[in-house]
Design an enzyme around this catalytic site. Structure first.
Site, short mmCIF file in Angstrom:
data_model
loop_
_atom_site.label_atom_id
_atom_site.label_comp_id
_atom_site.label_asym_id
_atom_site.label_seq_id
_atom_site.Cartn_x
_atom_site.Cartn_y
_atom_site.Cartn_z
N ASP A 125 -12.49 2.85 -1.00
CA ASP A 125 -11.70 3.17 0.17
C ASP A 125 -12.32 4.39 0.85
OD1 ASP A 125 -9.64 2.96 1.93
OD2 ASP A 125 -8.19 4.02 0.69
N HIS A 126 -12.66 4.23 2.07
CA HIS A 126 -13.27 5.30 2.89
C HIS A 126 -14.61 5.76 2.30
CE1 HIS A 126 -8.88 6.50 4.05
NE2 HIS A 126 -9.17 5.25 4.32
N HIS A 163 0.85 -1.20 0.00
CA HIS A 163 0.00 0.00 0.00
C HIS A 163 0.88 1.24 0.00
CE1 HIS A 163 -2.75 3.09 1.50
NE2 HIS A 163 -3.74 2.30 1.14
N HIS A 203 -7.77 0.17 -4.24
CA HIS A 203 -8.52 1.04 -3.34
C HIS A 203 -8.96 2.21 -4.20
CE1 HIS A 203 -6.42 -0.04 0.76
NE2 HIS A 203 -7.08 -1.05 0.24
N TYR A 234 -14.65 4.78 7.77
CA TYR A 234 -15.21 3.44 7.51
C TYR A 234 -16.67 3.29 7.95
CZ TYR A 234 -10.65 2.00 5.93
OH TYR A 234 -9.50 1.88 5.20
N CYS A 256 -3.75 2.37 -4.59
CA CYS A 256 -4.71 3.21 -3.87
C CYS A 256 -4.74 4.58 -4.54
CB CYS A 256 -4.29 3.34 -2.40
SG CYS A 256 -5.34 4.46 -1.47
C1 DNO Z 1 -6.46 3.39 5.26
C2 DNO Z 1 -5.86 2.19 4.70
C3 DNO Z 1 -4.45 1.92 5.19
C4 DNO Z 1 -4.02 0.54 4.75
C5 DNO Z 1 -2.65 0.12 5.19
C6 DNO Z 1 -2.24 -1.12 4.44
O1 DNO Z 1 -7.64 3.55 5.23
O2 DNO Z 1 -5.94 2.18 3.34
O3 DNO Z 1 -4.43 2.00 6.56
O4 DNO Z 1 -4.89 -0.40 5.29
O5 DNO Z 1 -1.72 1.11 5.00
O6 DNO Z 1 -1.19 -1.75 5.08
#
Ligand code: DNO
Length: 387
Positions: free
Chosen positions: A346-347, A234, A299, A363, A272
């Site tokens: 993501d989020h 990530h 993501h 989340y 991401c």
């Molecule tokens: C945040 C996430 C990160 C991710 C880590 C992966 O929302 O995308 O915390 O889980 O960095 O190791």
């Protein structure tokens, strides 16, 4: 089509597995947060969690994250033991049928925001990283020794001005947010812990950290490959150095260096768009052309950047990253590779009923459901319109 998933923090998460299923997910992204970083994930614990997810009618193929111990990042202390443990955990998750292993190599802190409830015009709440306030945190609140030397005279003047303008309440709020032990933890760091941890990184340059990552990969990637796993690193969030710490997973060149360090199908990326897109010099769409074959997990998230490194998390289809172009590239990529890449929205914004609930920052259920629904529609439209 993309394999649609959402992250679940485990049985104590206020967002339930059925919420995730109702959002239309086939998969759940999960980790065994209860196991201390560095210890082995046992088959027994993995199976228990897998059964819970399957009993809710979904699958668990993506781990986020199998965390990397700080000793491995610094390559000191008990790093050899922790690498052995990591390899054993990899074998165990593979034995249980899991496929993608997300991890990161950010020293000490995972993602960072100065505001986890930034109110938008419609009264929903978003995550916000305000660089000026982060400088205030670093220089005046945390009082990191030597922090002033790492900012320009102009930045220092901005920080001073900001500090003088902020109320006591605002200062405390920023302090609290910057010390959150994200992700998935109810505990925060204390300033003493952070300062002590920062000291342990003294002398570790960007280059050294990169070498430490490569040394780690040279050991674990062959084990992952032999067990049919895909490792997915990530990116840094935000994608630049913070608190004087080296960050090495922020740019296209960083990602190329990582995938080129060992040529293996197991050595790949968690792409991401939110983290990478927070940096104006990252061409997120173009990066898919360069790195597409190494993307094992997606993501999808958007950010809106202001001047000065500030950004907030915009709606999934809004913001500075052109999500239509991203989706087009992804659809074509999946056709070319003949795979279904796992993706999670993501989020999401805290909105509607979730404004009255307590969830992990970013989340909440409804905001992520909205993002997922938009992305799902976008994917369908894009894929039907392509020959
Ligand atoms: C945040 C996430 C990160 C991710 C880590 C992966 O929302 O995308 O915390 O889980 O960095 O190791």
């Amino acid at each position: 089509m993309l394999h649609q998933t959402m992250r679940w923090y485990g049985p104590h998460d206020t967002v339930s597995l059925m919420d995730i299923r109702q959002a239309g997910c086939a998969g759940v992204v999960n980790a065994l947060h209860q196991i201390p970083v560095g210890e082995i994930w046992t088959i027994d614990e993995i199976e228990k969690r897998k059964n819970l997810i399957e009993a809710a009618g979904m699958t668990w193929t993506v781990i986020e994250s199998l965390p990397v111990h700080e000793d491995i990042k610094k390559r000191n202390g008990k790093y050899e033991l922790y690498i052995d443990n990591y390899k054993q955990s990899l074998k165990n998750v593979a034995a249980c049928g899991l496929k993608v292993v997300t991890y990161n190599f950010m020293p000490i802190l995972d993602w960072l925001r100065t505001d986890v409830a930034y109110e938008l015009a419609d009264k929903s709440k978003a995550l916000y990283f305000e660089f000026d306030k982060f400088m205030v945190f670093d220089i005046y609140l945390l009082q990191r020794p030597g922090a002033e030397n790492e900012y320009t005279a102009e930045e220092l003047a901005i920080a001073k001005n900001k500090f003088e303008q902020m109320t006591e309440h605002e200062k405390q709020y920023v302090f609290k947010n910057c010390l959150l032990g994200l992700p998935g933890s109810d505990e925060s760091f204390t300033p003493q812990q952070i300062l002590a941890a920062l000291k342990t990184y003294e002398g570790i340059t960007k280059d050294q950290l990169k070498q430490n990552l490569f040394a780690f990969l040279r050991e674990v990637v062959p084990v992952a490959e032999a067990n049919g796993l895909q490792m997915a690193i990530h990116p840094d969030d935000p994608p630049y150095s913070v608190l004087g710490l080296p960050r090495i997973v922020s740019t296209q060149q960083d990602l190329l260096d990582i995938v080129n360090c060992i040529d293996s199908p197991a050595n790949g990326l968690c792409f991401c768009t939110g983290s990478l897109g927070a940096r104006p010099d990252n061409d997120v769409v173009g990066m898919i052309d360069q790195l597409g074959d190494k993307i094992h997990f997606l993501h999808l998230r958007n950010t809106k950047r202001f001047s000065n490194g500030n950004f907030f998390e915009a709606d999934h289809l809004d913001g500075d990253t052109d999500m239509y172009e991203v989706m087009k590239k992804i659809v074509l990529l999946m056709r070319k590779r003949n795979v279904s890449i796992p993706m999670r929205p993501d989020h999401g914004h805290q909105m509607l009923d979730d404004l009255h609930k307590s969830t992990y920052p970013g989340y909440s259920a409804i905001g992520r459901l909205k993002g997922l629904a938009e992305l799902r529609g976008l994917e369908l439209g894009v894929s039907k319109s392509l020959p």
